[in-house]
Each structure stands twice: as C-alpha cells, then as structure tokens.
Scaffold this active site. Structure first.
Site, PDB file in Angstrom:
ATOM      1  N   ARG A 243      65.433  -0.627  70.797  1.00 45.20           N
ATOM      2  CA  ARG A 243      66.158  -1.464  71.806  1.00 45.20           C
ATOM      3  C   ARG A 243      67.026  -1.946  72.112  1.00 45.20           C
ATOM      4  NH1 ARG A 243      62.384   0.771  73.922  1.00 45.20           N
ATOM      5  NH2 ARG A 243      60.127  -0.201  74.852  1.00 45.20           N
ATOM      6  N   GLU A 272      69.758  -1.698  81.565  1.00 47.36           N
ATOM      7  CA  GLU A 272      69.421  -0.323  82.109  1.00 47.36           C
ATOM      8  C   GLU A 272      68.817  -0.072  83.788  1.00 47.36           C
ATOM      9  OE1 GLU A 272      66.009   0.679  79.263  1.00 47.36           O
ATOM     10  OE2 GLU A 272      67.231   0.812  77.671  1.00 47.36           O
ATOM     11  N   HIS A 291      67.872   6.232  77.498  1.00 45.79           N
ATOM     12  CA  HIS A 291      66.499   5.601  76.709  1.00 45.79           C
ATOM     13  C   HIS A 291      65.408   6.664  76.944  1.00 45.79           C
ATOM     14  CE1 HIS A 291      63.686   2.455  76.105  1.00 45.79           C
ATOM     15  NE2 HIS A 291      63.284   3.279  76.133  1.00 45.79           N
TER      16      HIS A 291
HETATM   17  P1  NAD Z   1      56.484   0.716  65.073  1.00 42.83           P
HETATM   18  O1  NAD Z   1      55.506   0.036  65.167  1.00 42.83           O
HETATM   19  O2  NAD Z   1      55.448   1.769  63.674  1.00 42.83           O
HETATM   20  O3  NAD Z   1      57.878   0.478  63.716  1.00 42.83           O
HETATM   21  C1  NAD Z   1      58.461  -0.783  63.690  1.00 42.83           C
HETATM   22  C2  NAD Z   1      58.709  -1.161  62.523  1.00 42.83           C
HETATM   23  O4  NAD Z   1      59.314  -2.681  62.277  1.00 42.83           O
HETATM   24  C3  NAD Z   1      57.492  -1.787  61.711  1.00 42.83           C
HETATM   25  O5  NAD Z   1      56.966  -1.071  60.277  1.00 42.83           O
HETATM   26  C4  NAD Z   1      57.451  -3.522  61.428  1.00 42.83           C
HETATM   27  O6  NAD Z   1      56.895  -3.926  60.194  1.00 42.83           O
HETATM   28  C5  NAD Z   1      59.065  -3.170  61.205  1.00 42.83           C
HETATM   29  N1  NAD Z   1      59.812  -4.703  61.457  1.00 42.83           N
HETATM   30  C6  NAD Z   1      59.072  -5.245  62.417  1.00 42.83           C
HETATM   31  N2  NAD Z   1      60.151  -6.135  62.921  1.00 42.83           N
HETATM   32  C7  NAD Z   1      61.248  -6.498  61.543  1.00 42.83           C
HETATM   33  C8  NAD Z   1      61.893  -7.303  61.419  1.00 42.83           C
HETATM   34  N3  NAD Z   1      62.562  -8.604  61.432  1.00 42.83           N
HETATM   35  N4  NAD Z   1      62.810  -6.531  59.979  1.00 42.83           N
HETATM   36  C9  NAD Z   1      63.011  -4.561  60.311  1.00 42.83           C
HETATM   37  N5  NAD Z   1      61.522  -5.047  60.264  1.00 42.83           N
HETATM   38  C10 NAD Z   1      61.104  -4.857  61.588  1.00 42.83           C
HETATM   39  O7  NAD Z   1      57.777   1.464  66.032  1.00 42.83           O
HETATM   40  P2  NAD Z   1      57.565   3.400  66.030  1.00 42.83           P
HETATM   41  O8  NAD Z   1      57.357   3.694  66.380  1.00 42.83           O
HETATM   42  O9  NAD Z   1      58.150   2.974  64.829  1.00 42.83           O
HETATM   43  O10 NAD Z   1      58.960   2.090  67.452  1.00 42.83           O
HETATM   44  C11 NAD Z   1      59.553   1.269  67.045  1.00 42.83           C
HETATM   45  C12 NAD Z   1      60.580   0.994  68.251  1.00 42.83           C
HETATM   46  O11 NAD Z   1      61.192   2.524  68.429  1.00 42.83           O
HETATM   47  C13 NAD Z   1      59.694   1.078  68.938  1.00 42.83           C
HETATM   48  O12 NAD Z   1      59.501  -0.720  68.909  1.00 42.83           O
HETATM   49  C14 NAD Z   1      60.256   0.641  70.545  1.00 42.83           C
HETATM   50  O13 NAD Z   1      61.019  -0.987  70.289  1.00 42.83           O
HETATM   51  C15 NAD Z   1      61.510   1.784  70.188  1.00 42.83           C
HETATM   52  N6  NAD Z   1      60.991   3.437  70.801  1.00 42.83           N
HETATM   53  C16 NAD Z   1      62.121   3.533  71.761  1.00 42.83           C
HETATM   54  C17 NAD Z   1      61.862   5.217  72.530  1.00 42.83           C
HETATM   55  C18 NAD Z   1      62.828   5.381  72.781  1.00 42.83           C
HETATM   56  O14 NAD Z   1      62.264   6.501  74.048  1.00 42.83           O
HETATM   57  N7  NAD Z   1      64.370   5.375  72.611  1.00 42.83           N
HETATM   58  C19 NAD Z   1      60.870   4.993  72.721  1.00 42.83           C
HETATM   59  C20 NAD Z   1      59.239   5.307  71.244  1.00 42.83           C
HETATM   60  C21 NAD Z   1      59.852   4.103  70.786  1.00 42.83           C
END
Ligand code: NAD
Length: 351
Positions: A243, A272, A291
């Site tokens: 994000r 965005e 995105h």
């Molecule tokens: P997920 O929930 O499986 O993983 C996120 C990880 O971040 C978790 O393991 C959590 O413990 C960790 N986390 C939370 N706070 C933290 C901190 N302060 N320090 C370190 N780690 C921390 O999510 P995911 O499916 O791996 O997705 C990650 C992010 O990618 C989503 O939250 C979303 O914002 C983003 N995303 C973007 C797109 C895109 O189109 N670019 C698509 C899907 C997801």
C-alpha cells in the site's frame, strides 16, 4: 423459504468493481437468485465519501473496489449489511465502525497473491535491468548498451522482505531460483524456511532490494520514512506492491533524485492515480504500475467469484469464509432477508 420468494422485497447490491461480469454471468444470476438487484457504479478513479454514500443509499450489500468506507458512511447508510472486497486489503474500510453497525466486511483471500508475487518479481527485474528504459532506447533508435544505462544482477543480492504473509512467502519461493539471500521481518509470523528472520533495522539496512508486503495499519503507515530511507544501502532499490501509505513518497523521491538509492518499483501510491506525485518525474529510476499487481485475468475470475460468494452467503444466513471483522449483530444471524419489509415479520431464511 427461498431467497427469491415472493414475500421478499427486492434488495440492492452496489457493485463498484469495474470488471464485474455482465448480466448473463453466473455471478449476476447468483445475486439475483438471493433477491438482489444490481446497482452498477464502476469505479475508475478515487471517489469521495459523499459520492460513495450517495451511490450506496438503499443498498444492503456492496461488492467493491477500494472505495472509502469511513464511520460516516455507516451512519449515513444504516441499511448496509455486507461489504465484500474484490481484493484482500481492507484498509479503505473502517472495520470497527462496520462492526458497530452490524456490517460484515469480507475479503477475497487467496485469490490474487500469485499475481502480486509475479508482479513483485517483475518490478524487481524491471528496475534492476532498467527494462522500460531499454525498451524506450530501442524504439528511439538509441541502442543504449553502455554506462550509465547498464543494469544490475538480481543474482547474489540480499532481498529484504517486510511482512511475511501470503504474498511475501510466494515471492520468497519464486526467488529461490535466483541465487539470492533473503532476510525478513514480521513480528506476527514465523518466517518460511528460505527466509532468515531479522529485525526491522537489519532488513532496512541490510537489503539490496527491499520489498514491502505489509498491510496498511496505524502501525505501518509511513513506516518507510526519512530515517528508514536514510538507513537503506547506497544503491539499494525499493519495491512496493503493498500500500502506498506505508512509504513517505516525498522522501523517497528526494533519495532517488539525489542518487542515494538507485531505483524503485511501485505498484501502489498514497494517492491513486498519483497525479501530484514527484515520483512521476523520475523516469529513469522508477518503474510505476497502476495498482495492478493483484489483477490478472485469472485472479479477477477468482476474486469476483469469491466476492459474490460472501454476499450470497450473508443473504442465505451463512457466515462468509473470509470475514475480517466481528459485526454485531452478525448479519447472517440476524437474517438479512428475514428483515424484509414485512411489517416486523422476522422469519429466518434457511436456504
Ligand atoms: P497477509 O495478511 O497474508 O500478510 C501480511 C503480513 O504482514 C502478515 O504476516 C502480518 O503479520 C505482517 N505484518 C503486519 N504488521 C506488520 C508490521 N508492523 N511489521 C512487519 N510485518 C507486519 O497479506 P498478503 O496477502 O501477503 O498481502 C500483503 C499486502 O499486500 C496486503 O495487505 C495488501 O495491502 C497488499 N496487496 C496489494 C495488491 C496489489 O494489487 N498491489 C494485491 C493484494 C494485496
């Protein structure tokens, strides 16, 4: 009683997802079968809260993109019962306010992480090998094959992952073939075998390629700021497919312009599209995508089906698979359909 029974007044589902399938699709049929009419308002750009409120008035369900749903939305649209994200981030929705207003928020978990992982690796290679600039050099008959245009290897580098959830794990798996060291920080997850656990500072200062996979939360907002960017290795690159709000883009632009870090591959932005961003002017050092990390033809099919499931589940009195808040009362228990305009009649739909 079937959801489409004569006694049930038609309900409305707001659909802002731009690629939601057409009227003859299985998804539309399934929504109609549970008594929902579609109100389509495809979202192409950011929307104001007022606009989202105006569009959603009278709707009990919503299948949405990253439209904003702050507390005032739930106060203004008390009939809403379920918001289903076509995607996995829920940072655009005030989960607590939704909870207090009895609105379930569901995400499409497990549908687009392969796409994001592919895109992350694509951005790493595009920045390291300067692929967009090389493409332009061929088209403009410049045929650039010398410094300062040469790229770098991924092989032999240290990749730092912040957040070790689903996407980061898939990125680590894909990196196995590149001969890299991988370090990672996540206070809430056990690192996968290919990743050596490190603390936040070590990941920031030890990575040649820093890749962000964090949700946007009050804790992570702005966590890649002036101090962190100053501590990155000279010549490092930053990849962000999580994000935009996680990174201070003004400071990042400054560091790129001064050459303190070499490049950035960014799929997400604090605004965005990033029409006012200083990053737009940095055409040599950045690779920017709209995105799109989670969007592939295959992922969209899964995401749309998953998001439809969540709405159909609530309408049928079932808890959806991936609800990310604890609504009170739970709309599937309260019987959304049974709450029909039936003069206080509260029969639960059991289909
Ligand atoms: P997920 O929930 O499986 O993983 C996120 C990880 O971040 C978790 O393991 C959590 O413990 C960790 N986390 C939370 N706070 C933290 C901190 N302060 N320090 C370190 N780690 C921390 O999510 P995911 O499916 O791996 O997705 C990650 C992010 O990618 C989503 O939250 C979303 O914002 C983003 N995303 C973007 C797109 C895109 O189109 N670019 C698509 C899907 C997801």
């Amino acid at each position: 009683m079937s959801a489409s029974s004569e006694s049930a007044a038609p309900r409305t589902v707001l659909v802002t997802w731009v690629d939601f399938p057409g009227e003859d699709s299985p998804e539309v049929r399934r929504l109609q079968e549970v008594g929902l009419e579609l109100r389509r308002a495809p979202r192409l750009r950011d929307r104001s809260v007022d606009e989202v409120i105006r569009l959603a008035r009278g709707c009990e369900a919503a299948i949405v993109s990253t439209d904003p749903f702050p507390r005032e939305f739930f106060e203004a649209v008390p009939e809403m019962r379920v918001i289903s994200r076509v995607g996995v981030g829920s940072d655009s929705i005030d989960l607590k306010a939704a909870e207090e207003h009895g609105v379930a928020v569901a995400i499409a978990r497990g549908t687009n992480e392969e796409a994001v992982a592919d895109h992350t690796i694509g951005l790493m290679l595009a920045v390291l090998r300067k692929i967009p600039a090389m493409d332009a050099s061929v088209r403009h008959e410049e045929w650039r094959r010398t410094e300062p245009w040469l790229g770098s290897d991924l092989h032999g580098k240290t990749v730092g992952l912040l957040g070790l959830g689903r996407i980061a794990r898939l990125v680590a798996e894909r990196l196995a073939g590149f001969g890299v060291q991988i370090i990672g920080y996540d206070p809430y997850a056990v690192p996968p075998p290919a990743v050596r656990a490190a603390d936040f500072d070590e990941v920031i200062s030890g990575a040649d390629i820093l890749s962000l996979h964090l949700p946007l939360t009050p804790e992570t907002r702005g966590c890649i700021g002036r101090d962190e960017i100053a501590r990155m290795r000279p010549g490092a690159i930053l990849i962000n497919t999580s994000r935009g709000g996680v990174v201070d883009e003004a400071v990042l632009s400054e560091a790129l312009r001064e050459g303190r870090i070499t490049g950035a591959g960014l799929d997400v932005f604090s605004e965005e599209p990033p029409v006012h961003s200083p990053l737009l002017g940095l055409t040599r050092s950045t690779v920017l995508t709209p995105h799109i990390g989670g969007l592939s033809r295959e992922a969209i099919v899964d995401m749309v089906a998953h998001a439809t499931d969540a709405v159909v589940d609530v309408m049928n009195g079932r808890k959806p698979r991936d609800v990310v808040n604890s609504p009170h009362p739970p709309p599937w228990e309260a019987g959304l359909l049974a709450r029909a305009d039936s003069g206080g009649h509260t029969e639960r739909n059991e289909s």
